[in-house]
Design an enzyme around this catalytic site. Structure first.
Site, PDB file in Angstrom:
ATOM      1  N   LYS A 101     -69.828 -40.726 -32.675  1.00  0.00           N
ATOM      2  CA  LYS A 101     -68.534 -41.267 -32.239  1.00  0.00           C
ATOM      3  C   LYS A 101     -68.397 -42.724 -32.667  1.00  0.00           C
ATOM      4  CE  LYS A 101     -67.939 -38.445 -28.054  1.00  0.00           C
ATOM      5  NZ  LYS A 101     -66.669 -37.810 -28.455  1.00  0.00           N
ATOM      6  N   ARG A 142     -68.886 -27.205 -25.481  1.00  0.00           N
ATOM      7  CA  ARG A 142     -68.722 -25.755 -25.551  1.00  0.00           C
ATOM      8  C   ARG A 142     -70.056 -25.055 -25.827  1.00  0.00           C
ATOM      9  NH1 ARG A 142     -64.371 -26.504 -30.270  1.00  0.00           N
ATOM     10  NH2 ARG A 142     -64.181 -28.470 -29.155  1.00  0.00           N
TER      11      ARG A 142
HETATM   12  N1  BES Z   1     -66.782 -35.301 -24.431  1.00  0.00           N
HETATM   13  C1  BES Z   1     -65.948 -35.133 -25.553  1.00  0.00           C
HETATM   14  C2  BES Z   1     -64.475 -34.991 -25.181  1.00  0.00           C
HETATM   15  C3  BES Z   1     -63.774 -36.241 -24.703  1.00  0.00           C
HETATM   16  C4  BES Z   1     -63.325 -37.163 -25.609  1.00  0.00           C
HETATM   17  C5  BES Z   1     -63.528 -36.434 -23.371  1.00  0.00           C
HETATM   18  C6  BES Z   1     -62.646 -38.285 -25.178  1.00  0.00           C
HETATM   19  C7  BES Z   1     -62.843 -37.542 -22.944  1.00  0.00           C
HETATM   20  C8  BES Z   1     -62.406 -38.471 -23.844  1.00  0.00           C
HETATM   21  C9  BES Z   1     -66.336 -33.886 -26.336  1.00  0.00           C
HETATM   22  O1  BES Z   1     -67.671 -33.572 -26.331  1.00  0.00           O
HETATM   23  C10 BES Z   1     -65.936 -34.120 -27.745  1.00  0.00           C
HETATM   24  O2  BES Z   1     -66.494 -35.000 -28.339  1.00  0.00           O
HETATM   25  N2  BES Z   1     -64.984 -33.344 -28.239  1.00  0.00           N
HETATM   26  C11 BES Z   1     -64.502 -33.506 -29.563  1.00  0.00           C
HETATM   27  C12 BES Z   1     -64.321 -32.132 -30.164  1.00  0.00           C
HETATM   28  C13 BES Z   1     -64.008 -32.169 -31.632  1.00  0.00           C
HETATM   29  C14 BES Z   1     -65.215 -32.618 -32.399  1.00  0.00           C
HETATM   30  C15 BES Z   1     -63.582 -30.801 -32.048  1.00  0.00           C
HETATM   31  C16 BES Z   1     -63.179 -34.253 -29.520  1.00  0.00           C
HETATM   32  O3  BES Z   1     -62.395 -34.015 -28.613  1.00  0.00           O
HETATM   33  O4  BES Z   1     -62.974 -35.126 -30.353  1.00  0.00           O
HETATM   34 MN    MN Z   2     -68.701 -34.577 -27.893  1.00  0.00          MN
END
Ligand code: BES
Ligand code: MN
Ligand code: ZN
Length: 481
Positions: free
Chosen positions: A263, A337
């Site tokens: 990230k 997931r």
């Molecule tokens: N924990 C995150 C989702 C999230 C992001 C929650 C920002 C709250 C605020 C999750 O694990 C994630 O990183 N999801 C990705 C999925 C993507 C790679 C398909 C996302 O939402 O960017």
């Molecule tokens: Mn994630």
């Protein structure tokens, strides 16, 4: 902080010694003959105060009451939403180190929804996080009296709300803790502590047991971290053992760096909140311990970190889930997931009446619904309707999202049974479609709380959602069957 419900009107409230007295005045207010009622009536008549929701009038040491501070609080029609807004503002206004005893008095008989909202709002407005401060200045508020003349009519709602507060605060506590103070092991210990309450049990599976179960998707996420994964199985047995339980599954990523698909640095600290689903499951069990409803509930928490080391899972790796489905991990940041799918498969063994998973799953859900409503996905309308209704009752709102098969299109891959990501469009729905593949054996719902589990910015902190929604849902199950 201790809540108490008292059969009492304005005259009685005026006699009660307290640091602050909040008088909740609806638009339909009819003044009695006591001094405080007359004061309220005069303030309304003069136009110095209005009963519109959120309107406040503050007084210091008024002759009409035994309170140091008196606040007249407009609540409009007295709906849950209006009471919540008004009480949040009023408590925010009187919050100080000298506020130890608060008396909140309904100027006209309160509805159940209004009492619930008032209790939850007082708790929300006065919550203080202290765990990692060296000189903690905690919450000063110790005693909250809720006064209404029809107390006996609203006793049940009051009891539910007071129990939900305990759950919400436990959930906030764990979600707020930084990741080095809330490791998978510490989270599992918090669950074990809950099992000391009557009718509760807890079992924690470590890396060996999880490997034996074949949870290859969960293990793939955990393998990039030095912290051992933990799989928590909490049980609340309030009914005959033969009664099928509701299973709650909470995403327990104690820190989500994204893994190799790392990230960006900005706000990455907020990924300590990525175990908010797990924290909400702990919170629900805390409330169950208090209310002891005649139902059975299982709580499952797959807990691990999503980090990066030489063993970390790589984009393109294919793993085998507990269900036997192979998964191509195209993005290591779509880890929620992966831990959830194995927990959902594990849930089958309980022959559940329903399974509800709770997860900070997708940024796309934040884009879709913001911080107001959680995303609700349900494989059956009855379950979706019941959760939606519970959200309304508790003012812990959610919104139904679709599950059309077309949304799963992007998850197709030539290298495994399924990929863990699809395109950006409809990202919260394709995530739900991924999970749905593992839920064929039971009615299933999924709450995406990515937008609602915590607040960013100056007031950064966990909200304790959706503990209120889930507890109301479970209580409704207890009363209908
Ligand atoms: N924990 C995150 C989702 C999230 C992001 C929650 C920002 C709250 C605020 C999750 O694990 C994630 O990183 N999801 C990705 C999925 C993507 C790679 C398909 C996302 O939402 O960017
Ligand atoms: Mn994630
Ligand atoms: Zn995550």
């Amino acid at each position: 902080m201790n809540f108490e419900l008292k059969p009492m009107g304005l005259a009685g409230a005026a006699n009660e010694k307290c640091d602050a007295l909040l008088v909740l005045v609806p638009q339909t207010f009819k003044a009695g003959k006591d001094d405080l009622s007359i004061l309220v009536a005069q303030a309304l008549k003069s136009g110095d105060f209005e009963a519109k929701p959120g309107k406040l009038l503050q007084l210091y040491r008024p002759l009409q009451a035994n309170a140091t501070r008196l606040v007249l609080v407009g609540i409009g029609e007295g709906s849950a939403k209006q009471v919540r807004t008004a009480v949040l503002a009023a408590v925010g206004g009187v919050k100080s180190s000298t506020l130890k005893k608060l008396l909140l008095c309904f100027a006209s008989p309160a509805h159940e929804a209004a009492v619930r909202a008032a209790v939850l709002a007082v708790a929300d407005a006065s919550y203080v996080y202290t765990s990692t401060k060296s000189k903690p200045e905690g919450r000063s508020l110790q005693k909250v009296l809720i006064a209404t003349t029809n107390a006996s009519e609203v006793q049940t709602s009051f009891d539910h709300a007071a129990a939900i507060v305990l759950g919400v605060e436990l959930a906030k506590e764990w979600a707020n803790r930084p990741a080095n103070h809330a490791t998978p092991t510490l989270l599992a210990q918090a669950a074990e502590k809950l099992a000391e309450f009557p009718k509760m049990g807890c079992e924690v599976l470590g890396p060996k047991e999880v490997a034996k179960l074949g949870m290859g998707a969960f293990m793939a996420v955990a393998q990039g971290s030095e912290q051992p994964l933990q799989f928590v199985v909490l049980r609340y047995t309030g009914a005959l053992k033969s009664k099928p339980p509701t299973v709650l599954v909470g995403k327990g990523i104690t820190f989500d760096s994204g893994g190799i698909s790392i990230k960006p640095a900005a706000e990455m600290d907020e990924m300590k909140f990525d175990m908010s689903g797990a924290a909400s499951v702990l919170g629900v069990f805390r409330a169950l311990a208090e209310l002891k409803p005649a139902i059975n509930v299982v709580g499952l928490i797959p807990a691990c970190e999503n980090l990066i080391n030489g063993r970390a899972v790589k984009p393109g790796d294919v793993v085998t889930s507990m269900a036997g489905q192979t998964i191509e991990i195209l993005n290591t940041d779509a880890e929620g997931r992966l831990v959830l799918c194995d927990a959902l498969t594990y849930a089958e063994r309980f022959k559940p009446a329903a399974v509800v998973d709770v997860a900070t799953l997708t940024g796309a859900c934040v884009v879709a619904l913001g911080g107001v409503r959680s995303g609700l996905f349900a494989s059956q309308d009855a379950l979706g309707d019941a959760l939606m209704a519970a959200g309304n009752t508790s003012q812990d709102l959610c919104w139904r999202m679709p599950l059309d098969e077309e949304y799963a299109e992007g998850l197709k891959t030539g290298f495994a049974d399924v990929a863990n990501v699809a395109g950006r469009a409809g990202g919260s729905i394709s995530a739900a479609k991924f999970l749905q593949r593992f839920t064929e054996k039971f009615p299933w719902a999924h709450l995406d709380i990515a937008g609602t589990a915590w607040k960013s910015g100056a007031a950064k902190g966990a909200t304790g959602r959706p503990v209120g929604l889930l507890v109301e849902y479970l209580l409704a199950q207890a009363s209908t069957k």
